[in-house]
Design an enzyme around this catalytic site. Structure first.
Site, short mmCIF file in Angstrom:
data_model
loop_
_atom_site.label_atom_id
_atom_site.label_comp_id
_atom_site.label_asym_id
_atom_site.label_seq_id
_atom_site.Cartn_x
_atom_site.Cartn_y
_atom_site.Cartn_z
CD GLU A 274 -2.50 2.40 -3.23
OE1 GLU A 274 -3.65 2.83 -3.33
OE2 GLU A 274 -1.84 2.44 -2.17
CG ASP B 14 -1.75 1.24 1.34
OD1 ASP B 14 -2.74 1.32 0.60
OD2 ASP B 14 -1.41 2.14 2.13
#
Length: 673
Positions: free
Chosen positions: A388, A334
């Site tokens: 990401e 993330d």
């Protein structure tokens, strides 16, 4: 910077635009090699180095029949183990300080009751605090005080039944269903691991997805953070059940031939002192950078010091822990844009290659990502790692030895932003097919990506899903099959087209957030003071998709049919797509990918009989998927039984209906006996 070098890494050889940065890219490789060599020299191997979770925290030594608790707190003045076992006495069980700032205590097995609550009192320069162990494997929140405590686990062996499972197929063509366990229930409550396993995994399997990406697994004190503000990196959230319940979920997924990828938040950590690891030893620089560099002001969180030995060990151990203890098949890393740059990507336009190699790049963070990817693939060569990143970092998904960071896939974050921009700001007749093609095909050479039409963020942070942008409040009143509504007709048609277009052209993998496949009508709003702590919008209304009298199931059924076609033909494993026709007058795009030909007419009105387009191979073709089929909410204008034969110009002639997507397959000639 050096413009030429005798030793060009493969990344530079494949992309001449990177040649001015050869020295910097070689630096990536050499820094990684130095870090790995240092680790191997000290620990024997990267995998062994990442085994700290086996020693740190609280463990029961069954051979010695003693509990052993270890904690790294180099600048602490004293540590005491406190809990139900000693009636929270803050003096009776001091820890002894050892080498490297590691504190330790040993207790007889009978003194500490299994599943009892405990903490560690830390006295440091910031005062005296009851803290949760950094390597705690389970923490629970008191429903009255809302305070968290660690749980003493004498973990019994879980009976895994997934020995034969392999994620090799999923890694070649990941078709990902992103889910949130707590939101998985239709009831207004927090769902559980076992409910998700028993009720939702079969749904995912029936739709044809092969991978499940789970958000918010690591413990986080605020439910509404969607798991982004992690407090306890080694503890699956107790909101959803206990560790064995999560293992049950993973085990069941594997039995259904579904891979499990979890969101791994190593880009930052919650700043809370009561729950997290911030200022654990009394200093501001134990796990995080000191001073302002250790703060992420936009996220209100703390930033790791990736160059620090113990921090690397903590985070890499976390990677190994989830893979070995819970059998997860990979990670969605993330927010790594924040991790890779000292400016964290805030208000920065990545409009020059200097932004990737010269300006405020955190080299320690890049080396950490290389180590993490190397470790994950050493533990499981079929592991799936997804980045990401919104910056477009070159080499993100190239092997480390070639100058890359070692990820398998990057998320195509620009695609959902693009669709929302179009739905917000453009009339249908103004859609630009050149731009549609460009956005879907704009990705780095030899770097695989995951395409998705919409993200969970678009519904969480006050925006709308694609379905809601298309149909808005009309969804509340006109989704019955008995009624007709032009807004709903348009919305259903474009929802199907947008998803198939994105999946077939936008990447080498595909992702959908749960419920969006059938156009879930409501936004996501976690319980908070502003909504009277309601779970009304933190759930999924599966019954809408199951109801045959509603139109939601048209979208669900098309999603399953779309996935079946792409999966069976292994379309996402073939690159690049070959553009056959780009018609700006009729807003039509036709392309070939693999053995399939995709036809998209985005025009709101133009339906053209005898529309002709060239195909690479002469012969007979049949339609294997039509978004205009009545079973998917279409108008049955296209004859899917017909065989289409190329003419002397090697062109097909079709009835090109407006707002329709068609998939053609060449008919194989029967062999003569």
């Amino acid at each position: 910077m050096s413009k030429t070098t005798a030793n060009k890494p493969k990344l530079v050889q494949d992309d001449p635009w990177l040649e001015p940065y050869t020295e910097e890219i070689n630096g990536r490789i050499s820094r990684f090699q130095s870090a790995l060599k240092e680790i191997e020299s000290a620990s024997g191997s990267l995998v062994d180095f990442a085994g700290a979770y086996k020693e740190m925290g609280l463990h029961l030594d069954k051979r010695k029949k003693r509990w052993v608790y270890k904690e790294w707190a180099p600048e602490a003045h004293s540590l005491h183990l406190v809990g139900e076992f000693n009636h929270w006495n803050r003096e009776s069980h001091p820890l002894s300080r050892g080498e490297g700032g590691i504190w330790e205590i040993s207790l007889p097995e009978e003194e500490l009751t299994e599943n009892s609550l405990f903490k560690v009192q830390v006295v440091g320069n910031n005062g005296t605090w009851d803290r949760l162990p950094a390597y705690a494997r389970l923490v629970e929140q008191d429903p009255e005080t809302h305070l968290f405590s660690a749980v003493a686990l004498n973990e019994k062996a879980f009976r895994w039944g997934d020995k034969s499972f392999s994620s090799k197929k999923q890694k070649k063509q990941p078709i990902i269903y992103e889910g949130h366990v707590g939101m998985g229930s239709e009831e207004a409550k927090v769902g559980s691991y076992r409910e998700f396993a028993d009720d939702i995994l079969p749904r995912i399997k029936s739709l044809g997805y092969n991978t499940v990406q789970l958000m918010a697994i690591a413990e986080h004190p605020y439910y509404g953070s969607f798991g982004y503000h992690v407090s306890n990196f080694f503890a699956p959230s107790s909101r959803f059940g206990n560790p064995n319940d999560f293992k049950y979920l993973v085990n069941k997924a594997h039995k259904l031939d579904l891979a499990i990828v979890i969101d791994l938040v190593h880009s930052h950590a919650v700043k809370n002192l009561a729950e997290g690891i911030n200022e654990f030893d009394g200093s501001d620089h134990q796990y995080f950078h000191a001073g302002g560099r250790g703060n992420h002001d936009a996220w209100d969180s703390k930033l790791f010091n990736y160059g620090k030995w113990e921090v690397k060990q903590f985070l890499l151990s976390n990677v190994r822990y989830w893979m070995e203890e819970y059998h997860v098949d990979g990670f969605r890393f993330d927010g790594i844009t924040s991790l890779m740059y000292l400016h964290h990507g805030d208000h920065v336009s990545f409009d020059h290659y200097d932004k990737y190699f010269v300006d405020l790049v955190d080299w320690d963070a890049l080396s950490y990502l290389q180590l993490a990817n190397t470790l994950a693939h050493e533990i499981n060569p079929e592991a799936i790692t997804i980045a990401e990143d919104m910056s477009g970092m070159p080499g993100l998904c190239r092997p480390v030895k070639e100058g890359g960071l070692g990820f398998d896939f990057r998320l195509q974050m620009g695609i959902p932003d693009f669709w929302i921009k179009y739905l917000k700001h453009k009339n249908d007749e103004d859609w630009n097919v050149q731009e549609l093609w460009s956005v879907m095909t704009n990705r780095r050479y030899q770097e695989r990506s995951i395409a998705y039409a919409e993200s969970h963020d678009q519904a969480i942070v006050g925006d709308k899903t694609v379905a809601f942008w298309l149909m808005d409040k009309e969804m509340y009143w006109h989704m019955s099959k008995e009624g007709e509504n032009l807004i709903i007709d348009r919305g259903i048609a474009l929802h199907k087209m947008i998803r198939l277009f994105t999946m077939s052209l936008g990447g080498e993998g595909y992702l959908n957030f749960m419920g969006n496949e059938f156009g879930h009508p409501e936004w996501i709003d976690f319980p908070r003071e502003g909504n009277n702590w309601s779970y009304q919008h933190a759930r999924r209304q599966w019954s809408l998709a199951d109801a045959e009298y509603l139109k939601y199931h048209y979208l669900k059924d098309f999603d399953a049919a779309m996935i079946d076609v792409i999966s069976q033909h292994k379309t996402l494993t073939v690159n690049p797509a070959e553009q056959l026709n780009l018609d700006e007058v009729n807003n039509t795009i036709i392309f070939k990918r693999g053995d399939l030909i995709f036809v998209f007419n985005f025009h709101p009105e133009n339906a053209i009989p005898a529309y002709q387009f060239w195909v690479p191979e002469e012969g007979d073709y049949k339609i294997i998927l039509s978004s205009d089929d009545p079973e998917y909410g279409g108008f049955n204008r296209v004859n899917t039984k017909m065989v289409y034969t190329t003419n002397e110009e090697q062109k097909l002639s079709i009835y090109l209906t407006n707002r329709t997507a068609l998939v053609f397959q060449k008919v194989k000639k029967k062999k003569k006996k």
